[in-house]
Design a protein around this motif. Structure first.
Motif, short mmCIF file in Angstrom:
data_model
loop_
_atom_site.label_atom_id
_atom_site.label_comp_id
_atom_site.label_asym_id
_atom_site.label_seq_id
_atom_site.Cartn_x
_atom_site.Cartn_y
_atom_site.Cartn_z
N ASN A 159 0.82 -1.21 0.00
CA ASN A 159 0.00 0.00 0.00
C ASN A 159 0.85 1.26 0.00
O ASN A 159 1.97 1.27 0.54
CB ASN A 159 -0.92 0.04 1.22
CG ASN A 159 -2.16 -0.81 1.03
OD1 ASN A 159 -2.30 -1.53 0.04
ND2 ASN A 159 -3.09 -0.73 1.97
N ARG A 160 0.31 2.31 -0.60
CA ARG A 160 0.94 3.64 -0.54
C ARG A 160 0.16 4.51 0.43
O ARG A 160 -1.07 4.45 0.48
CB ARG A 160 0.91 4.29 -1.92
CG ARG A 160 2.14 4.01 -2.78
CD ARG A 160 2.37 2.56 -3.07
NE ARG A 160 3.40 2.38 -4.10
CZ ARG A 160 3.73 1.21 -4.60
NH1 ARG A 160 3.11 0.10 -4.19
NH2 ARG A 160 4.67 1.12 -5.52
N PHE A 161 0.89 5.33 1.18
CA PHE A 161 0.22 6.25 2.09
C PHE A 161 1.00 7.56 2.14
O PHE A 161 2.21 7.61 1.85
CB PHE A 161 0.07 5.65 3.50
CG PHE A 161 1.38 5.43 4.22
CD1 PHE A 161 1.86 6.40 5.10
CD2 PHE A 161 2.11 4.27 4.04
CE1 PHE A 161 3.06 6.20 5.76
CE2 PHE A 161 3.32 4.07 4.71
CZ PHE A 161 3.79 5.04 5.58
N TRP A 163 1.20 11.29 4.65
CA TRP A 163 0.88 11.83 5.96
C TRP A 163 0.67 13.34 5.84
O TRP A 163 1.55 14.08 5.39
CB TRP A 163 2.06 11.56 6.90
CG TRP A 163 1.72 11.36 8.34
CD1 TRP A 163 1.32 12.31 9.23
CD2 TRP A 163 1.77 10.13 9.06
NE1 TRP A 163 1.12 11.74 10.46
CE2 TRP A 163 1.38 10.40 10.39
CE3 TRP A 163 2.10 8.82 8.71
CZ2 TRP A 163 1.33 9.43 11.38
CZ3 TRP A 163 2.04 7.85 9.69
CH2 TRP A 163 1.66 8.14 11.01
N ILE A 200 -4.10 10.81 7.33
CA ILE A 200 -3.27 9.90 6.52
C ILE A 200 -4.13 9.30 5.42
O ILE A 200 -5.16 8.69 5.70
CB ILE A 200 -2.67 8.77 7.38
CG1 ILE A 200 -1.94 9.33 8.60
CG2 ILE A 200 -1.74 7.90 6.55
CD1 ILE A 200 -1.60 8.27 9.64
N GLU A 202 -4.44 6.58 2.32
CA GLU A 202 -3.85 5.28 1.98
C GLU A 202 -4.62 4.66 0.83
O GLU A 202 -5.83 4.84 0.71
CB GLU A 202 -3.88 4.36 3.20
CG GLU A 202 -3.25 3.00 2.98
CD GLU A 202 -3.28 2.12 4.22
OE1 GLU A 202 -2.60 1.08 4.21
OE2 GLU A 202 -3.98 2.48 5.18
N TRP A 245 4.73 10.12 -0.83
CA TRP A 245 4.11 8.79 -0.81
C TRP A 245 5.11 7.75 -0.35
O TRP A 245 6.25 7.72 -0.82
CB TRP A 245 3.58 8.44 -2.20
CG TRP A 245 2.40 9.29 -2.57
CD1 TRP A 245 2.40 10.38 -3.38
CD2 TRP A 245 1.06 9.13 -2.10
NE1 TRP A 245 1.13 10.92 -3.45
CE2 TRP A 245 0.29 10.18 -2.68
CE3 TRP A 245 0.43 8.21 -1.26
CZ2 TRP A 245 -1.07 10.31 -2.44
CZ3 TRP A 245 -0.93 8.35 -1.01
CH2 TRP A 245 -1.67 9.39 -1.60
N GLN A 247 5.73 3.53 1.29
CA GLN A 247 5.29 2.16 1.57
C GLN A 247 5.80 1.82 2.96
O GLN A 247 6.97 2.06 3.27
CB GLN A 247 5.85 1.18 0.55
CG GLN A 247 5.31 1.38 -0.85
CD GLN A 247 6.08 0.58 -1.87
OE1 GLN A 247 6.96 1.11 -2.56
NE2 GLN A 247 5.78 -0.70 -1.96
N HIS A 272 3.01 -1.15 12.50
CA HIS A 272 2.16 -0.41 11.56
C HIS A 272 1.36 0.68 12.27
O HIS A 272 0.83 0.47 13.37
CB HIS A 272 1.23 -1.38 10.85
CG HIS A 272 0.56 -0.81 9.65
ND1 HIS A 272 -0.75 -0.40 9.66
CD2 HIS A 272 1.03 -0.56 8.39
CE1 HIS A 272 -1.08 0.05 8.45
NE2 HIS A 272 -0.03 -0.03 7.66
N SER A 274 -1.46 1.72 12.01
CA SER A 274 -2.88 1.46 12.25
C SER A 274 -3.18 0.99 13.67
O SER A 274 -4.34 0.96 14.08
CB SER A 274 -3.41 0.42 11.26
OG SER A 274 -2.73 -0.82 11.41
N TYR A 329 -5.18 -4.05 6.26
CA TYR A 329 -5.18 -2.83 5.47
C TYR A 329 -4.66 -3.06 4.06
O TYR A 329 -5.11 -2.39 3.11
CB TYR A 329 -4.37 -1.73 6.16
CG TYR A 329 -5.18 -0.95 7.15
CD1 TYR A 329 -5.98 0.11 6.75
CD2 TYR A 329 -5.16 -1.28 8.50
CE1 TYR A 329 -6.74 0.82 7.66
CE2 TYR A 329 -5.92 -0.57 9.42
CZ TYR A 329 -6.71 0.47 9.00
OH TYR A 329 -7.47 1.16 9.89
N GLU A 330 -3.74 -3.97 3.90
CA GLU A 330 -3.26 -4.28 2.56
C GLU A 330 -4.39 -4.77 1.66
O GLU A 330 -4.31 -4.66 0.43
CB GLU A 330 -2.14 -5.33 2.63
CG GLU A 330 -0.83 -4.83 3.21
CD GLU A 330 -0.09 -3.90 2.28
OE1 GLU A 330 0.53 -4.39 1.31
OE2 GLU A 330 -0.12 -2.67 2.51
#
Length: 380
Positions: A159-161, A163, A200, A202, A245, A247, A272, A274, A329-330
């Protein structure tokens, strides 16, 4: 005894605090490559009972930090136009810069002022020290000089996120899952001070590829994110701070120490975002390290293996839960095929630690709402 702490983030500052509290005669020096108050990110999140782990050992620091924290008792999940509140899972937030300044003041009161703007590329050029504590984050110089000695491995998730901050309040830690023309996206957003919040964004790699964000300037993809999450932002802008961005890097180390060097926090492991435990884990690492030094009467060769032996089983339990959360989340785009209430149940169970009985005890209102929706917790 000379102790050198690499890094003046929360872990490095707290190491200095605990060391000088334990032995005021210690020669403790903290080196930080960045200028003072240069920090990335916005808010720091602690899980419920945020500072109990500090209060047990260091009530002065707990008393210093707690009045500055924003607290909330629910998690909110937004999916398909439905807002679902999950009770009983509280968090506390504080601005990262504010936390750093509080810890800086506490360390200064104990006679430790970090040496800022001092970049070290090779630990062999460090001043002589009996112990070197690597609290210098994911890109640790202490670990990076001999990664094989620590058995270090880094895996990057798909995943890309990115902030951001935003100048608005949210009543709870909120997870918003949205459909966009490019695919499904989600946002983690929460307040950490009045009128200030972390935001954030994602998405999975396929959605990211369709957006074209990889070849886009930051102001352009920021504007696009503001559009995709316009309902959540309610007119507020996104505020950048090194908002590129990324990972998520999953770092593990087989060995936590090498010679007179030892790792703590993100230099040693990552969890992570999350699960909101990264800073807490770093501070708990420091507590365990200083406890091992005291128990070994400050004999470094004895203390460092004891630190790993005592702390590693606890840490691995939390990082396993963090990896399970990251794995959920992935695949969040696939989970979004679920209707809102089953989706919320899948979300809250993502770390694999909530059976029906524990969920009922922890979140009785949410459990009752699920049953009203016809969902059997025992069968789900």
């Amino acid at each position: 005894m000379r102790i050198l702490v690499m890094g003046a983030g929360p872990a490095g500052l707290y190491a200095a605090i605990l060391l000088r509290r334990a032995r005021p005669d210690l020669d403790v020096r903290v080196i930080e490559q960045n200028p003072k108050d240069a920090t990335f990110g916005f808010g720091v999140v602690f899980s419920d009972q945020a500072l109990d782990f500090l209060r047990a050992d260091d009530p002065e620091t707990a008393d210093l930090i707690e009045p500055h924290m924003q607290r909330w008792s629910d998690i909110v999940v937004n999916h398909s136009g439905t807002r679902i509140a999950i009770d009983g899972i509280g968090f506390a937030g504080i601005g990262r810069l504010e936390l750093l300044r509080l810890l800086q003041d506490r360390a200064a009161g104990l006679g430790v002022v970090p040496d800022y703007g001092h970049r070290i590329d090779d630990p062999d050029t460090l001043p002589p020290a009996d112990l070197v504590i690597g609290a210098d984050g994911l890109n640790s110089v202490v670990r990076g000089a001999t990664p094989e000695a620590f058995g270090a491995r880094i895996e990057r998730l798909e995943n890309r996120f990115v902030w951001y901050g935003t100048p608005r309040d949210f009543p709870a830690l909120t997870q918003s899952f949205v459909e966009t023309p490019h695919g499904r996206m989600n946002a983690h957003h929460y307040s950490y001070a009045p009128g200030r919040a972390t935001f954030i964004v994602e998405m999975g790699p396929d959605t990211f590829a369709r957006t074209g964000f990889d070849g886009m300037a930051e102001p352009d993809y920021r504007a696009a994110c503001e559009s995709f999450f316009a309902d959540q932002l309610d007119g507020a802008p996104l505020i950048p701070n090194n908002s590129t961005w990324r990972q998520f890097p999953v770092l593990t180390c087989e060995r936590w120490h090498h010679q007179n060097r030892v790792l703590v926090g993100d230099a040693l492991h990552t969890a992570h975002f999350s699960i909101g435990s990264g800073t807490r884990l770093a501070l708990e690492d420091v507590i365990a390290l200083v406890a091992a030094l005291k128990a070994a009467d400050w004999d470094v060769p004895t203390a460092l293996p004891a630190y790993q032996a005592e702390r590693q089983p606890v840490l691995e339990k939390i990082t396993r839960a963090a990896r399970a959360s990251a794995d959920w989340y992935e695949e969040f785009a696939a989970h979004m095929d679920l209707a809102p209430w089953p989706f919320a149940l899948s979300y809250i169970r993502r770390a694999g630690r909530l059976d029906a009985d524990r969920l009922q005890r922890l979140a009785p209102r949410f459990a009752a709402d699920l049953r009203r929706q016809g969902i059997d917790l025992e069968a789900a």
